[in-house]
Write a protein that holds these residues in place. Structure first.
Motif, mmCIF file in Angstrom:
data_model
loop_
_atom_site.group_PDB
_atom_site.id
_atom_site.type_symbol
_atom_site.label_atom_id
_atom_site.label_comp_id
_atom_site.label_asym_id
_atom_site.label_seq_id
_atom_site.Cartn_x
_atom_site.Cartn_y
_atom_site.Cartn_z
ATOM 1 N N ILE A 102 -112.380 115.854 13.615
ATOM 2 C CA ILE A 102 -111.950 116.610 12.436
ATOM 3 C C ILE A 102 -112.723 116.172 11.201
ATOM 4 C CG2 ILE A 102 -110.009 116.953 10.850
ATOM 5 C CD1 ILE A 102 -108.224 117.217 13.366
ATOM 6 N N ALA A 103 -112.912 114.875 11.013
ATOM 7 C CA ALA A 103 -113.674 114.378 9.864
ATOM 8 C C ALA A 103 -115.114 114.903 9.909
ATOM 9 C CB ALA A 103 -113.661 112.856 9.829
ATOM 10 N N LYS A 104 -115.713 114.905 11.077
ATOM 11 C CA LYS A 104 -117.089 115.410 11.212
ATOM 12 C C LYS A 104 -117.151 116.907 10.917
ATOM 13 C CE LYS A 104 -118.912 111.882 14.269
ATOM 14 N NZ LYS A 104 -119.457 111.559 15.594
ATOM 15 N N LEU A 105 -116.166 117.662 11.396
ATOM 16 C CA LEU A 105 -116.127 119.095 11.094
ATOM 17 C C LEU A 105 -115.954 119.331 9.598
ATOM 18 C CD1 LEU A 105 -113.992 120.535 14.032
ATOM 19 C CD2 LEU A 105 -116.364 121.126 13.475
ATOM 20 N N TRP A 106 -115.149 118.491 8.954
ATOM 21 C CA TRP A 106 -114.931 118.613 7.518
ATOM 22 C C TRP A 106 -116.268 118.566 6.784
ATOM 23 C CZ3 TRP A 106 -110.128 119.347 5.287
ATOM 24 C CH2 TRP A 106 -110.101 119.380 3.891
ATOM 25 N N PHE A 107 -117.098 117.594 7.118
ATOM 26 C CA PHE A 107 -118.391 117.452 6.443
ATOM 27 C C PHE A 107 -119.411 118.471 6.938
ATOM 28 C CE2 PHE A 107 -116.462 113.486 5.263
ATOM 29 C CZ PHE A 107 -116.953 113.271 3.985
ATOM 30 N N ASN A 108 -119.492 118.700 8.238
ATOM 31 C CA ASN A 108 -120.521 119.582 8.790
ATOM 32 C C ASN A 108 -120.246 121.057 8.544
ATOM 33 O OD1 ASN A 108 -121.948 117.386 9.757
ATOM 34 N ND2 ASN A 108 -120.930 117.422 11.732
ATOM 35 N N ASN A 146 -118.204 126.666 5.048
ATOM 36 C CA ASN A 146 -117.290 127.434 5.886
ATOM 37 C C ASN A 146 -115.845 127.127 5.487
ATOM 38 O OD1 ASN A 146 -115.748 128.594 7.889
ATOM 39 N ND2 ASN A 146 -116.666 127.443 9.571
ATOM 40 N N THR A 147 -115.285 127.957 4.613
ATOM 41 C CA THR A 147 -113.918 127.714 4.147
ATOM 42 C C THR A 147 -112.869 128.086 5.193
ATOM 43 O OG1 THR A 147 -113.851 129.870 3.064
ATOM 44 C CG2 THR A 147 -114.532 127.981 1.721
#
Length: 142
Positions: free
Chosen positions: A9-15, A22-23
């Motif tokens: 989830i943290a990686k998706l938040w940044f990527n 991508n909101t």
């Protein structure tokens, strides 16, 4: 060992959210009652989407490095470094395609596998300094 779900989830938040703007990913990553705790007070998902609209107008070509992770219970702290190019629109600072660096720490709080709260402390003052908005040589550095 860091939880695989929290790390993903943290990686998706940044990527996805930061790098791609991508909101829609916020609907997947955050709980319905998500709260972002920032210097300007608390906000929710919709305000985070509005922030990203502004951010994409002001900065581009951003890249993020996730430096450290610390997990405690339902919290995951992420120390990060980001680089982005300023293209104007922040405090009337002229744009000269300046490449700036941001550092910070985000603390994600998870509930039922989603982010329910987020705290962020970052280096906005350092970015303003690098853009020339704050006078040089006006303070001591320790």
């Amino acid at each position: 060992m860091i939880s695989a779900n929290k790390l993903a989830i943290a990686k998706l938040w940044f990527n996805e959210y930061f790098t791609k703007g991508n909101t829609a990913i916020l609907n997947e990553l955050t709980a319905e009652d998500f709260t972002y705790h920032g210097r300007g007070g608390d906000s929710g998902r919709e305000q985070m989407k509005s922030f990203m609209s502004w951010y994409r107008e002001v900065f581009h070509d951003d890249t993020w490095e996730l430096n450290d992770f610390i997990e405690q219970g339902e919290k995951l702290a992420v120390r990060y470094t980001g680089w982005m190019t300023y293209k104007g629109g922040w405090f009337n600072i002229p744009a000269e395609n300046q490449r700036v660096k941001e550092t910070g720490i985000m603390i994600f709080v998870f509930k039922d596998g989603k982010v329910s709260e987020l705290w962020c402390e970052n280096s906005d003052a350092a970015i303003l300094y690098n853009l020339g908005a704050l006078p040089k040589e006006t303070h001591e550095v320790f």
